[in-house]
Design an enzyme around this catalytic site. Structure first.
Site, PDB file in Angstrom:
ATOM      1  N   GLY A   1     122.096  60.662 -52.218  1.00  0.00           N
ATOM      2  CA  GLY A   1     120.952  61.280 -51.579  1.00  0.00           C
ATOM      3  C   GLY A   1     120.413  62.455 -52.370  1.00  0.00           C
ATOM      4  N   ARG A   2     121.245  63.000 -53.222  1.00  0.00           N
ATOM      5  CA  ARG A   2     120.773  64.103 -54.070  1.00  0.00           C
ATOM      6  C   ARG A   2     121.414  64.021 -55.447  1.00  0.00           C
ATOM      7  NH1 ARG A   2     124.412  69.057 -51.943  1.00  0.00           N
ATOM      8  NH2 ARG A   2     126.029  67.725 -51.141  1.00  0.00           N
TER       9      ARG A   2
ATOM     10  N   GLY B   1     117.277  66.297 -50.966  1.00  0.00           N
ATOM     11  CA  GLY B   1     117.702  65.837 -52.284  1.00  0.00           C
ATOM     12  C   GLY B   1     117.924  66.955 -53.287  1.00  0.00           C
TER      13      GLY B   1
ATOM     14  N   ASP C   1     133.556  58.170 -49.327  1.00  0.00           N
ATOM     15  CA  ASP C   1     132.462  58.217 -50.302  1.00  0.00           C
ATOM     16  C   ASP C   1     132.698  59.320 -51.331  1.00  0.00           C
ATOM     17  OD1 ASP C   1     131.974  59.723 -47.800  1.00  0.00           O
ATOM     18  OD2 ASP C   1     130.269  60.529 -48.880  1.00  0.00           O
TER      19      ASP C   1
ATOM     20  N   ASP D   1     132.724  65.242 -56.380  1.00  0.00           N
ATOM     21  CA  ASP D   1     131.926  65.850 -55.319  1.00  0.00           C
ATOM     22  C   ASP D   1     132.518  67.169 -54.825  1.00  0.00           C
ATOM     23  OD1 ASP D   1     130.108  63.886 -55.579  1.00  0.00           O
ATOM     24  OD2 ASP D   1     130.154  63.200 -53.507  1.00  0.00           O
TER      25      ASP D   1
HETATM   26  P1  AMP Z   1     128.596  64.954 -49.383  1.00  0.00           P
HETATM   27  O1  AMP Z   1     128.996  65.707 -48.171  1.00  0.00           O
HETATM   28  O2  AMP Z   1     128.109  65.802 -50.508  1.00  0.00           O
HETATM   29  O3  AMP Z   1     129.646  63.980 -49.848  1.00  0.00           O
HETATM   30  O4  AMP Z   1     127.328  64.092 -48.969  1.00  0.00           O
HETATM   31  C1  AMP Z   1     127.352  63.047 -48.038  1.00  0.00           C
HETATM   32  C2  AMP Z   1     126.050  62.292 -48.085  1.00  0.00           C
HETATM   33  O5  AMP Z   1     124.954  63.152 -47.763  1.00  0.00           O
HETATM   34  C3  AMP Z   1     125.717  61.697 -49.449  1.00  0.00           C
HETATM   35  O6  AMP Z   1     125.054  60.478 -49.228  1.00  0.00           O
HETATM   36  C4  AMP Z   1     124.782  62.725 -50.026  1.00  0.00           C
HETATM   37  O7  AMP Z   1     123.969  62.194 -51.032  1.00  0.00           O
HETATM   38  C5  AMP Z   1     123.991  63.156 -48.800  1.00  0.00           C
HETATM   39  N1  AMP Z   1     123.420  64.512 -48.961  1.00  0.00           N
HETATM   40  C6  AMP Z   1     124.080  65.682 -48.885  1.00  0.00           C
HETATM   41  N2  AMP Z   1     123.235  66.724 -49.102  1.00  0.00           N
HETATM   42  C7  AMP Z   1     122.016  66.193 -49.317  1.00  0.00           C
HETATM   43  C8  AMP Z   1     120.729  66.745 -49.603  1.00  0.00           C
HETATM   44  N3  AMP Z   1     120.506  68.048 -49.718  1.00  0.00           N
HETATM   45  N4  AMP Z   1     119.711  65.872 -49.773  1.00  0.00           N
HETATM   46  C9  AMP Z   1     119.892  64.548 -49.658  1.00  0.00           C
HETATM   47  N5  AMP Z   1     121.065  63.982 -49.394  1.00  0.00           N
HETATM   48  C10 AMP Z   1     122.131  64.777 -49.219  1.00  0.00           C
HETATM   49 MG    MG Z   2     129.618  63.031 -51.590  1.00  0.00          MG
END
Ligand code: AMP
Ligand code: MG
Length: 518
Positions: free
Chosen positions: A104-105, A137, A270, A280
């Protein structure tokens, strides 16, 4: 040396697998697709804040010499051989199936040949993709500094990890509700260029399995094995052999996290690398005081699912999800289950090998398992600073009474133990003294062995917090000091950072606990 703008990128993942080619960023499900082609969204002004000379040397990439090249690091320029994409993956978050997640980002720009094989170059924070759901993102400077420094710190510690080549500011404010308390504020935006042989996660395999896209699943598994596990014999047991190796790499990673006192904080499937890398970096932390119950993630507080001491068993749970995703490719699940059943013994073997090094023992004798177990219990009770404790243990004087032992460990105490806790601690130290008296290695060799396994410098959250605050005020001094210090964690040039977390940092947000907001 290559200039970033002239690298001939390969794009095997994009070329090999079905993906959405439209470039459309509208948030959506992408069934049948393993990725979506998407371009980074330009930002006002890309400025280079940090560049990892260590990684650049490994990849033979020159430090950017012009704004045009710096622009690549911020997504403002994409070279002709890059085919940027966001990967589609799923995951279990906090124990629950979350369905499609995806990059997502993050946007992968391309794959380059380098030392030891192929490396993916990926931007974190380059704007929306079809997987951004309702978010922007983007990434803020705060979390990007944490990812950049910690990736390189873990590498210097010898812990398997994704890497970070650069950190840039974007000149674009990003709105974040840092404390999830309904008071969002603007923070400076930033982008990290991450590098790894692959960013595939357990969730990359869970996605096609959940969608019953068995052909996609099979091709992805075979490709992953051919490309990243080419030494595995071909034949009917190839997938099982691969799963066993992923389990082993994951077990090794857990033992390594326990060795250095690293808590990931968000061990969702994930966020589990298929290569056994730390991936991550979010609300992670090193342990200050030794507390297996510590989770740095405020979202994780209710159940403390991702607490330090739980990480090896959470990895097992996550491997169960991966195994479940692979099941449709196998005639039955018996052998998958057998591999999972072995995880505990595989992990314990790695754990004891690691503790042998940490304690400076010649070997791990059967009776030493009890010493290791009582050591863990004692540390949990006395809660010394983990890093300082092991440094002091290496230099333990041969003799000394109870009082002098407690005094010797003074630099490690947040609260010095007293009464029966102190007695238990002293008893453990004496037990340890006895054990090393019968070591088959010399005292000098013991100290050396411990010195190579126990870091003296760790990137503590309060140090990161201070460095980030100062950097946001235009003062990069501390950031630079940390960037240099992390390169030599076992033999720091000076002991400036060899101190306990100060009292003020114990309860302050960002210095001990963090939210996922990044
Ligand atoms: P994470 O907690 O970083 O593992 O993120 C979990 C999910 O949320 C993943 O699909 C990320 O890409 C999405 N995500 C987290 N922060 C953002 C953001 N600021 N914009 C878009 N997607 C996000
Ligand atoms: Mg992640």
């Amino acid at each position: 040396m290559h200039s970033l703008d002239r690298i001939q990128f390969q794009n095997e993942f994009v070329d090999r697998f079905p993906g959405d080619q439209t470039g459309n960023k509208r948030p959506r499900q992408t069934p049948g697709m393993l990725y979506s082609r998407v371009q980074p969204t330009p930002v006002p002004k890309v400025e280079l804040l940090a560049w990892s000379d260590a990684l650049a040397a490994e990849l033979e990439i020159e430090k950017p010499s012009s704004q045009a090249i710096v622009d690549i690091l911020g997504g403002n320029s994409v070279t002709p051989t890059m085919k940027p994409y966001a990967a589609c993956y799923a995951g279990h978050q906090f124990g629950n199936w979350a369905g499609q997640l995806g990059d997502g980002r993050a946007i992968t720009l391309g794959e380059m040949a380098g030392a030891g094989g192929s490396w993916e170059l990926q931007l974190k924070g380059p704007g929306q993709t079809p997987y951004s759901r309702r978010a922007d993102g983007r990434a803020v400077l705060r979390s990007s500094v944490r990812e950049y420094l910690m990736s390189e710190a873990m590498h210097a510690l010898g812990v398997p990890t994704t890497r970070a080549l650069s950190l840039v500011s974007t000149g674009e404010p990003v709105l974040r509700d840092m404390f999830y308390d309904g008071h969002p504020a603007h923070e400076p935006g930033a982008i990290v260029m991450r590098v790894a042989p692959s960013f595939l996660r357990f969730g990359s395999f869970e996605m096609p399995a959940a969608r019953n896209e068995i052909d996609n699943l099979r091709t992805l598994v075979n490709w992953t094995i051919d490309r990243y596990y080419p030494h595995l014999p071909t034949g009917p047991d190839r997938i099982l052999a691969w799963f066993a190796e992923v389990a082993e790499k994951t077990a090794f990673l857990m033992a390594e996290w326990m060795r250095v006192g690293f808590v990931h904080g968000v061990m969702n499937t994930d966020n589990m690398s298929i290569l056994g890398l730390t991936i991550d970096y979010g609300p992670y932390s090193f342990l200050d005081d030794y507390d297996p119950d510590f989770t740095p993630n405020t979202t994780d507080l209710p159940g403390k699912r991702y607490a330090f001491g739980r990480q090896p068993s959470i990895a097992y749970w996550n491997l169960g999800c991966l195994g479940g995703a692979l099941a449709p490719l196998l005639p039955d699940t018996k052998e998958l289950v057998a591999i999972l059943d072995k995880y505990e013994s595989v992990y314990l073997q790695k754990h004891f090998a690691m503790m042998e090094r940490k304690l400076g023992l010649d070997s791990l004798r059967p009776e030493d398992r009890a010493l290791v177990a009582s050591g863990e219990k004692i540390l949990f009770t006395a809660k010394p600073d983990m890093t300082i404790f092991y440094q002091l243990l290496a230099g333990l004087p041969d003799a000394g009474d109870a009082e002098s032992i407690i005094r010797y460990f003074e630099p490690a105490w947040y609260v010095a133990p007293s009464g029966s806790d102190a007695d238990a601690f002293v008893a453990f130290i004496n037990q340890y003294r006895e054990r090393i008296a019968s070591n088959a290695i010399s005292p000098g060799e013991r100290v050396q062995k411990m010195g190579a396994a126990n870091p003296r410098f760790i990137l503590r959250n309060y140090m990161l917090h201070n460095a980030i605050e100062e950097l946001q005020d235009g003062e990069p001094g501390l950031f630079r000091q940390l960037e240099t210090a992390l390169l030599n964690p076992y033999q720091p040039e000076d002991d400036r950072f060899f101190v306990r977390r100060p009292d003020w940092a114990g309860q302050k947000a960002g210095c001990s606990m963090l939210s996922c907001s990044s």
